[in-house]
Design a protein around this motif. Structure first.
Motif, PDB file in Angstrom:
ATOM      1  N   ASN A 253     -32.420  24.790 -53.194  1.00 19.68           N
ATOM      2  CA  ASN A 253     -31.170  25.528 -53.013  1.00 19.68           C
ATOM      3  C   ASN A 253     -29.962  24.744 -53.517  1.00 19.68           C
ATOM      4  OD1 ASN A 253     -32.531  27.625 -51.839  1.00 19.68           O
ATOM      5  ND2 ASN A 253     -32.127  26.955 -49.729  1.00 19.68           N
ATOM      6  N   SER A 254     -30.079  23.425 -53.569  1.00 21.89           N
ATOM      7  CA  SER A 254     -28.969  22.595 -54.033  1.00 21.89           C
ATOM      8  C   SER A 254     -28.984  22.404 -55.546  1.00 21.89           C
ATOM      9  CB  SER A 254     -29.033  21.217 -53.360  1.00 21.89           C
ATOM     10  OG  SER A 254     -28.898  21.322 -51.970  1.00 21.89           O
ATOM     11  N   CYS A 255     -30.097  22.765 -56.171  1.00 19.74           N
ATOM     12  CA  CYS A 255     -30.254  22.512 -57.607  1.00 19.74           C
ATOM     13  C   CYS A 255     -29.642  23.627 -58.443  1.00 19.74           C
ATOM     14  CB  CYS A 255     -31.739  22.349 -57.934  1.00 19.74           C
ATOM     15  SG  CYS A 255     -32.452  20.864 -57.188  1.00 19.74           S
ATOM     16  N   PRO A 256     -29.387  23.347 -59.724  1.00 25.39           N
ATOM     17  CA  PRO A 256     -28.734  24.351 -60.583  1.00 25.39           C
ATOM     18  C   PRO A 256     -29.616  25.554 -60.885  1.00 25.39           C
ATOM     19  CG  PRO A 256     -29.313  22.398 -61.852  1.00 25.39           C
ATOM     20  CD  PRO A 256     -29.522  22.063 -60.414  1.00 25.39           C
ATOM     21  N   ASP A 257     -30.921  25.435 -60.703  1.00 23.08           N
ATOM     22  CA  ASP A 257     -31.801  26.579 -60.967  1.00 23.08           C
ATOM     23  C   ASP A 257     -33.033  26.468 -60.082  1.00 23.08           C
ATOM     24  OD1 ASP A 257     -33.866  24.906 -62.343  1.00 23.08           O
ATOM     25  OD2 ASP A 257     -32.240  24.651 -63.801  1.00 23.08           O
ATOM     26  N   ARG A 258     -33.851  27.515 -60.128  1.00 19.91           N
ATOM     27  CA  ARG A 258     -35.036  27.567 -59.276  1.00 19.91           C
ATOM     28  C   ARG A 258     -36.187  26.710 -59.791  1.00 19.91           C
ATOM     29  NH1 ARG A 258     -34.520  28.855 -54.447  1.00 19.91           N
ATOM     30  NH2 ARG A 258     -36.725  29.407 -54.378  1.00 19.91           N
ATOM     31  N   ASN A 259     -36.041  26.170 -61.040  1.00 20.44           N
ATOM     32  CA  ASN A 259     -37.147  25.434 -61.651  1.00 20.44           C
ATOM     33  C   ASN A 259     -36.980  23.921 -61.525  1.00 20.44           C
ATOM     34  OD1 ASN A 259     -38.505  27.828 -62.687  1.00 20.44           O
ATOM     35  ND2 ASN A 259     -36.771  27.991 -64.107  1.00 20.44           N
ATOM     36  N   ALA A 260     -36.420  23.513 -60.447  1.00 21.57           N
ATOM     37  CA  ALA A 260     -36.231  22.082 -60.235  1.00 21.57           C
ATOM     38  C   ALA A 260     -37.589  21.389 -60.141  1.00 21.57           C
ATOM     39  CB  ALA A 260     -35.447  21.843 -58.950  1.00 21.57           C
ATOM     40  N   PRO A 261     -37.732  20.211 -60.734  1.00 21.89           N
ATOM     41  CA  PRO A 261     -38.998  19.464 -60.679  1.00 21.89           C
ATOM     42  C   PRO A 261     -39.198  18.866 -59.296  1.00 21.89           C
ATOM     43  CG  PRO A 261     -37.335  18.163 -61.790  1.00 21.89           C
ATOM     44  CD  PRO A 261     -36.704  19.489 -61.526  1.00 21.89           C
ATOM     45  N   ILE A 262     -39.555  19.705 -58.349  1.00 18.92           N
ATOM     46  CA  ILE A 262     -39.580  19.298 -56.945  1.00 18.92           C
ATOM     47  C   ILE A 262     -40.533  18.144 -56.701  1.00 18.92           C
ATOM     48  CG2 ILE A 262     -41.340  20.974 -56.273  1.00 18.92           C
ATOM     49  CD1 ILE A 262     -38.162  19.981 -54.300  1.00 18.92           C
ATOM     50  N   LYS A 263     -41.693  18.132 -57.414  1.00 19.49           N
ATOM     51  CA  LYS A 263     -42.647  17.029 -57.234  1.00 19.49           C
ATOM     52  C   LYS A 263     -42.056  15.717 -57.703  1.00 19.49           C
ATOM     53  CE  LYS A 263     -46.859  19.847 -57.483  1.00 19.49           C
ATOM     54  NZ  LYS A 263     -48.128  20.082 -58.215  1.00 19.49           N
ATOM     55  N   ASP A 264     -41.365  15.768 -58.824  1.00 18.64           N
ATOM     56  CA  ASP A 264     -40.724  14.558 -59.340  1.00 18.64           C
ATOM     57  C   ASP A 264     -39.636  14.074 -58.383  1.00 18.64           C
ATOM     58  OD1 ASP A 264     -42.342  14.604 -61.543  1.00 18.64           O
ATOM     59  OD2 ASP A 264     -40.869  15.620 -62.828  1.00 18.64           O
ATOM     60  N   ILE A 265     -38.858  15.016 -57.838  1.00 18.83           N
ATOM     61  CA  ILE A 265     -37.774  14.648 -56.936  1.00 18.83           C
ATOM     62  C   ILE A 265     -38.312  13.966 -55.683  1.00 18.83           C
ATOM     63  CG2 ILE A 265     -35.981  15.603 -55.424  1.00 18.83           C
ATOM     64  CD1 ILE A 265     -35.511  17.759 -57.586  1.00 18.83           C
ATOM     65  N   LEU A 266     -39.427  14.509 -55.187  1.00 18.51           N
ATOM     66  CA  LEU A 266     -39.994  13.982 -53.943  1.00 18.51           C
ATOM     67  C   LEU A 266     -40.843  12.734 -54.150  1.00 18.51           C
ATOM     68  CD1 LEU A 266     -41.063  17.350 -52.263  1.00 18.51           C
ATOM     69  CD2 LEU A 266     -39.051  15.953 -51.736  1.00 18.51           C
ATOM     70  N   MET A 267     -41.047  12.338 -55.413  1.00 18.57           N
ATOM     71  CA  MET A 267     -41.926  11.217 -55.707  1.00 18.57           C
ATOM     72  C   MET A 267     -41.384   9.906 -55.145  1.00 18.57           C
ATOM     73  SD  MET A 267     -43.495  10.157 -59.409  1.00 18.57           S
ATOM     74  CE  MET A 267     -44.152  11.801 -59.595  1.00 18.57           C
ATOM     75  N   ASP A 268     -40.042   9.755 -55.133  1.00 20.35           N
ATOM     76  CA  ASP A 268     -39.414   8.525 -54.622  1.00 20.35           C
ATOM     77  C   ASP A 268     -38.461   8.882 -53.476  1.00 20.35           C
ATOM     78  OD1 ASP A 268     -40.630   6.798 -56.537  1.00 20.35           O
ATOM     79  OD2 ASP A 268     -39.178   7.511 -58.025  1.00 20.35           O
ATOM     80  N   PRO A 269     -38.962   9.120 -52.269  1.00 21.10           N
ATOM     81  CA  PRO A 269     -38.101   9.545 -51.154  1.00 21.10           C
ATOM     82  C   PRO A 269     -37.034   8.515 -50.795  1.00 21.10           C
ATOM     83  CG  PRO A 269     -40.315   9.005 -50.382  1.00 21.10           C
ATOM     84  CD  PRO A 269     -40.376   9.034 -51.873  1.00 21.10           C
ATOM     85  N   GLU A 270     -37.324   7.215 -51.101  1.00 21.85           N
ATOM     86  CA  GLU A 270     -36.324   6.188 -50.800  1.00 21.85           C
ATOM     87  C   GLU A 270     -35.110   6.285 -51.706  1.00 21.85           C
ATOM     88  OE1 GLU A 270     -39.243   4.475 -53.764  1.00 21.85           O
ATOM     89  OE2 GLU A 270     -39.342   5.658 -51.902  1.00 21.85           O
ATOM     90  N   LYS A 271     -35.187   7.172 -52.715  1.00 18.25           N
ATOM     91  CA  LYS A 271     -34.068   7.393 -53.632  1.00 18.25           C
ATOM     92  C   LYS A 271     -33.323   8.682 -53.309  1.00 18.25           C
ATOM     93  CE  LYS A 271     -34.325   4.020 -56.778  1.00 18.25           C
ATOM     94  NZ  LYS A 271     -33.179   3.196 -57.185  1.00 18.25           N
TER      95      LYS A 271
END
Length: 1250
Positions: A253-271
């Motif tokens: 919901n915070s991303c510019p579109d619905r195709n956000a690379p969610i797996k990539d985003i969640l890959m480094d939770p400390e970031k």
């Protein structure tokens, strides 16, 4: 995503893909194209082989972009690389893709957050966030502070309090830095803080701060390299999320579109950093979350579970959290977090406020003019701590300047500022017709009123429609429209620009007069409900609404409402408010103010009176207060101004006492930036210049102020305070008592030391000063300081009493003081020097005073070592020297207190000579001195002298035995002036008391009061006391407190009491252990004795049968008792039926004290029934510390209607709340009763007929 961003994103993807293809060898490129023709990607068709056959790398890139589009083209290329075993290329492209999306996301955030819509912006009006944002003062805050007052009004006090303690400030850039204080164990590696709680009151700038964080992070200015993504979650939006969601959904919901690379985003939770804004606004509870943990960020659950798991680190445990909340939700939040760091936004410092003004005003000259005006107006300046209030004031002043109006037209009240803002927006921003605007305004006020009652701050479409509001018109006025995107299924919601505005409109609801009669009646009824609810505990959420109600009913505001809003202000509402003011003022005036909640409500009423600004109304309310006591309170400038305003309208207030109170300074007095250590030290001293007293000067010197007693107890007064106090004494000719106990004249703020006392004395010496009593106990007065007091003694002709106990002025200080006392113009009558570290060395000087001073009547020297003789240095003992002055023919002293002064037996010969010589000494207290029998025997020689005029002698705790009782007995036979003898707590024994009784029985004995408490009186002695009672014709009071062996002797004592010649009027048997068996004897006394008027049985366990037997005597027609004290006697509810029968029968009993009997609760109803009996003659009923239930308390109300004899009802220490006191007052007023209800030690609830 807009077109520009879409084009930019597509270009980046194209470049990234081409770079990957360029790095391929020719052979690998052929393999790539070949595989591309057959790749199976999510069931999609492949690029035909024909176009790929002769395509070069650019052509291939273009074919990929065209065929798969921006959304998945990189994923396709990565899949192909992996399938032809070019895993390094796949990994490199994957990383490139991730970096590229991070950049895209940053650009999206920059675009979303770089502009803000001003609160009163018209269509198309935007303001750059960077151009408006002003730094806020943030401090570390580890305590869990529960703010029970409204956040906006509390901010200034909290802000100033922390500034006064020189709290270490931090910045938003350093929020997540390692906290050295919490990483002190060498074995534990220092870890960055993962959870930050940023607290602050409403309107203090929490949301603006986190928006600034979002923008600066996206711009690369904040947290560089620390976070790949920062996500903003609004708790307001979460309240409207009705379907199940997941953490992944919140991210998308915070991303510019619905195709956000969610797996990539969640890959480094400390970031990852999640900003959760407005935790306090959550409607749902998170208490039940502990057993519902979910570690999968993609799992859908109700939103409360998702947020609970995120906060508790059940999901994405290595991610970072920044949570904003109001202080009221801190405890609730704390239970959800692991090892959080707390920080608090305090608002604007002085420099920050000035910067805000310069950013708000485009014109520097206007900015300087506006800020200068606010600097001179203490109220507005204090309010500007809060950014939203700062914005309101700036908005109002800017509009005034644009119209060429003077800034001084703004009133100093909060209501006036809000009213001006309201009328300005209605005039300049509304396109509606006058009629439509009036209708919409009432509907808006109705919405606000419902929101306040139901504690709603976010309104949905249904709420808007329910009140018949036209959304399109309202959006441009006072409601903010919030658009909720993506998976939040309520499209938009509405809220007032700030909670305080909602409360303002809620108050306006009660003021705008309805056009229909039924509406008028409903509004007036609702006003009553509002005011009654406001009296209840826990009604802090109504505080600002009621303040605004008072302010809006000011006569000028009412005219403004009619002129600018087109409405007539409701006179019915004002009438209702005036009645309530009177009722609640009387109730508050009767309270002790020992309870913090009571005190706050007390001060809150003063705030309301300040808002209404009508002299007649304020005077009418303040006339109810004869005494105002405030303790343990930090005073903001606003509070001081409010109290000062009320003091200007005090015609009947006799006493103002502030204890353990301090001022809350503002940064205006302490500029902390760019200062040297010397400047910082000076700033620390300047803190004290912002004193409570300084703010009260105007009120206390006003002609209408009639305060006679002024007290500032343990308030840490400073040099500047005493300067201001001195000016008050010069101007005020009404103050007759000044109490400054506990304020050190030697504190660090007193530079040079002792100057504060010098300044005070200058005021005391002024011809206008009327102070008659000055209390300076425990003020660290030194010997040198006494020269200033000495000059007051021979200058001030009104000072009658000076209390200096607990100071260390010592002998040399008293010697200086005596110079003033010996002056012929000294008019002092009472001097207290107890606990002053005096020795026999100063006694010669005091003696000289006694032989010279013609005004001094009372001298208290208790707890000083006057009786210790240093034989090698002194020729005379201290008591001997005092005695010389006491024996002087010019000595006028009447009362001398020498308790616990280490006086020994050999000193008594000097005191004996005083007794035989002095014709003025009436009272001598020697309690606590080890005089022994020999010492008293010497005293008795003086007491037996025919010229002895002593009337009262105190010899308690003097280690006396039977050996001296013969001499005391001889005194009783001889002395014709002694009326009171106190020999409490001496082991006289049976024989000793026997000897005393012989003297008491003598025909010439004139003693009226004998105190034998804790003297070991036994049953066998009672026969001697009985013979005294049947013989002595002058003894009126006999105190036998604490003689626990008297038991069976009570029967003998009663025989004496029943004798027809007994003249005793008061018998005290408190704390005496006797059983119910002997109550029958007391009962027979009550039915027989014709002189006994008071019987005190406090703390005697009488039992039910004992009370019943006493009541039989009380009901006898010949009983003449007027006062019966049964406090703490274990009286039960069943005993009340016997006591009740007394009330309807006894025609002489005037006072019944049942204090501390906690078991009579249900029996109160029985007592009340008989109190209503027409034969009841009781005038005073004591029910303090009985801890009645609310229902039992209300049983008293019918008594007000029918009993016309009852004059005083003691209900102290029964937890009486304002609503009940108000109810009592209404009943008293309704039935025109002059009954006094004692609520505290010094105050009554009473209706006084004019």
């Amino acid at each position: 995503m807009n077109r520009k961003m879409m084009a930019n994103t597509s270009s980046k993807i194209s470049d990234l893909l081409l770079r990957s293809l360029d790095e391929l060898s020719q052979e690998n490129f052929k393999r790539f194209k070949d595989k591309l023709s057959f790749v199976d990607f999510d069931g999609r068709d492949n690029i035909p082989h024909g176009p790929l056959e002769n395509a070069d790398k650019i052509d291939t890139k273009n074919l990929l972009m065209k065929f798969y589009g921006d959304d998945i083209v990189l994923d396709v290329a990565i899949a192909v690389f992996n399938q032809i075993n070019l895993r390094d290329f796949a990994a490199k492209l994957t990383e490139g893709k991730r970096k590229d999306y991070r950049m895209t996301y940053r650009e999206h955030i920059q675009e979303e957050y770089q502009f803000m819509e001003d609160r009163n912006a018209r269509l198309g009006e935007w303001v750059s966030l960077n151009s408006r944002y002003t730094q806020l003062l943030i401090v570390k805050e580890y305590r869990h502070w529960e703010a029970k007052q409204h956040e906006i009004m509390a901010t200034g006090r909290r802000h100033a309090e922390i500034l006064a303690k020189t709290a270490t400030s931090i910045t938003i850039e350093t929020l997540f830095d390692i906290d050295e204080q919490t990483n002190t164990t060498p074995l534990v590696s220092k870890q960055p803080v993962q959870t930050i709680v940023l607290q602050g009151a409403a309107g203090i700038g929490k949301t603006m701060t986190v928006r600034k964080i979002m923008l600066d992070w996206a711009s690369g200015k904040m947290y560089p390299g620390r976070f790949d993504y920062v996500f903003y979650i609004s708790c307001r939006e979460m309240n409207l999320c009705t379907r199940q969601t997941s953490v992944a959904d919140l991210i998308v919901n915070s991303c510019p579109d619905r195709n956000a690379p969610i797996k990539d985003i969640l890959m480094d939770p400390e970031k990852l950093l999640f900003i959760i804004d407005g935790f306090d606004e959550l409607k749902f509870s998170l208490d039940q979350q502990t057993s519902c943990g979910c570690t999968d960020p993609s799992e859908k659950q109700p939103v409360e579970l998702i947020l609970g798991n995120l906060l508790r680190k059940k999901v994405l445990s290595k991610s970072f959290l920044l949570i904003t909340t109001r202080p009221t939700a801190l405890e609730k939040l704390h239970h959800c977090l692991k090892f959080p760091r707390y920080a608090e936004i305090l608002g604007f410092s002085e420099e920050d406020r000035e910067e805000y003004f310069h950013k708000f005003f485009d014109d520097k000259k206007q900015a300087a003019q506006a800020f200068g005006f606010v600097m001179e107006n203490e109220i507005l300046f204090t309010m500007c701590f809060v950014p939203i209030v700062c914005w309101i004031i700036c908005t109002v002043m800017k509009q005034q300047m644009e119209r060429g109006e003077s800034l001084t037209q703004i009133s100093e009240t909060t209501t006036a500022v809000y009213m001006y803002f309201l009328s300005s927006l209605l005039k300049d921003h509304s396109c509606m017709s006058k009629l439509s605007r009036e209708i919409s305004l009432r509907k808006l006020c109705s919405l606000a009123r419902d929101g306040v009652w139901q504690k709603i701050i976010l309104f949905e479409e249904d709420d808007i429609q329910k009140h018949g509001l036209d959304v399109s018109n309202i959006q441009s006025l006072f409601l903010n429209k919030s658009i909720f995107h993506k998976n939040i299924y309520c499209e938009h919601a509405y809220s007032f620009i700030h909670l305080s505005f909602q409360e303002f409109f809620a108050a306006l609801f009660y003021v705008l007069e309805g056009r229909e009669e039924t509406v008028k009646e409903l509004v007036v009824e609702d006003v009553s409900k509002l005011l009654q609810s406001y009296e209840e505990p826990g009604s802090g959420y109504l505080m600002l609404t009621v303040r605004f109600l008072f302010g809006l009913l000011n006569i000028d505001r009412m005219k403004e409402i009619e002129k600018r809003l087109g409405y007539t202000a409701s006179l019915e509402t004002k009438s209702k408010l005036l009645n309530w003011i009177e009722e609640v003022s009387v109730a508050l005036a009767a309270q002790s103010n020992k309870d913090l909640a009571e005190m706050r409500f007390h001060l809150e009423l003063f705030h309301c009176l300040f808002e209404i600004q009508e002299e007649e109304i304020v005077t009418r309310a303040m006339d109810c207060f004869t005494c105002v006591q405030v303790s343990r309170t930090g005073f903001s400038k606003m509070m001081v101004a409010t109290l000062s305003f009320c003091l200007k309208n005090c015609r009947r207030m006799q006493s103002l006492v502030l204890s353990f109170c301090s001022s809350q300074i503002t940064a205006r007095e302490r500029r902390s930036r760019n200062q040297t250590m010397a400047q910082l030290d000076k700033a620390e001293d300047d803190h004290h210049s912002n004193s409570i007293i300084k703010g009260l000067v105007g009120g206390l010197t006003h002609p209408n102020c009639k305060v006679q007693k002024l007290g500032f107890l343990w308030c840490g007064l400073s040099y500047e305070d005493y300067r201001n106090l001195s000016s008050i004494l010069r101007a005020n000719r009404v103050v007759t008592e000044l109490d400054l106990r506990g304020n050190s004249f030697r504190s660090f703020s007193m530079k040079p030391s002792g100057e504060g006392l010098r300044l005070l004395c200058e005021g005391l010496k002024h011809s206008n000063c009327m102070v008659q009593k000055l209390v300076l106990t425990n003020c660290c007065i030194s010997s040198a300081d006494c020269k200033h007091l000495a000059s007051v003694l021979h200058t001030n002709q009104y000072l009658k009493e000076l209390d200096l106990r607990g100071n260390e002025q010592g002998d040399s200080g008293v010697q200086l003081l005596c110079e003033g006392l010996k002056h012929p113009d000294c008019k002092l009558q009472k001097l207290v020097l107890s606990y002053c570290s005096l020795t026999e060395a100063c006694c010669k000087d005091i003696s000289d005073v006694l032989s010279t001073n013609q005004a001094l009547r009372e001298l208290d020297l208790e707890r000083n070592e006057l009786g210790i003789i240093k034989l090698l240095l002194m020729k005379y003992s201290g008591v001997q020297q005092l005695s010389e002055g006491l024996k002087h023919s010019s000595c006028k002293l009447e009362i001398l207190r020498l308790g616990y002064c280490h006086i020994m037996a050999y000193d008594c010969k000097y005191l004996a000579s005083v007794l035989s010589t002095s014709q003025n000494l009436k009272e001598l207290d020697l309690s606590g001195n080890e005089l022994g029998d020999s010492g008293v025997q010497m005293l008795c020689k003086g007491l037996k002298h025919p010229d002895c005029k002593l009337q009262k002698l105190g010899l308690s705790c003097c280690t006396l035995t039977a050996a001296c009782c013969g001499d005391l007995s001889a005194v009783l036979c001889t002395n014709q002036t002694l009326r009171e003898l106190d020999i409490t707590a001496n082991k006289l024994g049976d024989s000793g008391i026997h000897q005393l009784c012989e003297g008491l029985k003598h025909a010439t004995c004139k003693l009226g009061i004998l105190r034998l408490g804790y003297c070991g009186v036994t049953a066998s002695v009672c026969k001697y006391l009985a013979s005294v009672l049947s013989t002595n014709q002058t003894l009126e009071e006999l105190h036998l407190t604490g003689n626990q062996q008297i038991n069976s002797g009570l029967q003998l004592l009663c025989e004496g009491l029943k004798h027809p010649d007994c003249k005793l009027k008061k018998l005290v048997l408190s704390c005496c252990k006797f059983t119910a068996v002997y109550c029958g004897d007391l009962s027979s006394v009550l039915s027989t004795n014709q002189t006994l008027r008071e019987l005190n049985l406090k703390r005697c366990e009488l039992g039910d049968s004992g009370v019943q037997q006493l009541c039989e005597g009380l009901k006898h027609k010949t009983c003449k008792l007027k006062i019966l004290r049964l406090g703490y006697c274990g009286v039960t509810a069943s005993d009340c039926k016997y006591l009740a029968s007394v009330l309807s029968t006894n025609q002489t009993l005037e006072e019944l004290d049942l204090a501390g009997n906690k078991q009579i609760n249900s029996g109160l109803q029985l007592l009340c029934e008989e109190l209503k009996h027409p034969n009841c003659k009781l005038q005073r009923l004591g029910l303090s510390s009985c801890y009645f239930s609310d229902a039992s308390k209300k049983d008293l109300v019918p008594v007000f209607h029918t009993n016309h004899c009852l004059k005083e009802l003691d209900l102290r220490y029964n937890h009486l709340q304002v609503p009940l006191l108000t109810h009592f007052y209404k009943e008293l007023k309704c039935h025109r009763r002059n009954l006094k209800i004692r609520i505290s030690e010094s105050s009554f609830l009473q209706f006084q007929q004019e």
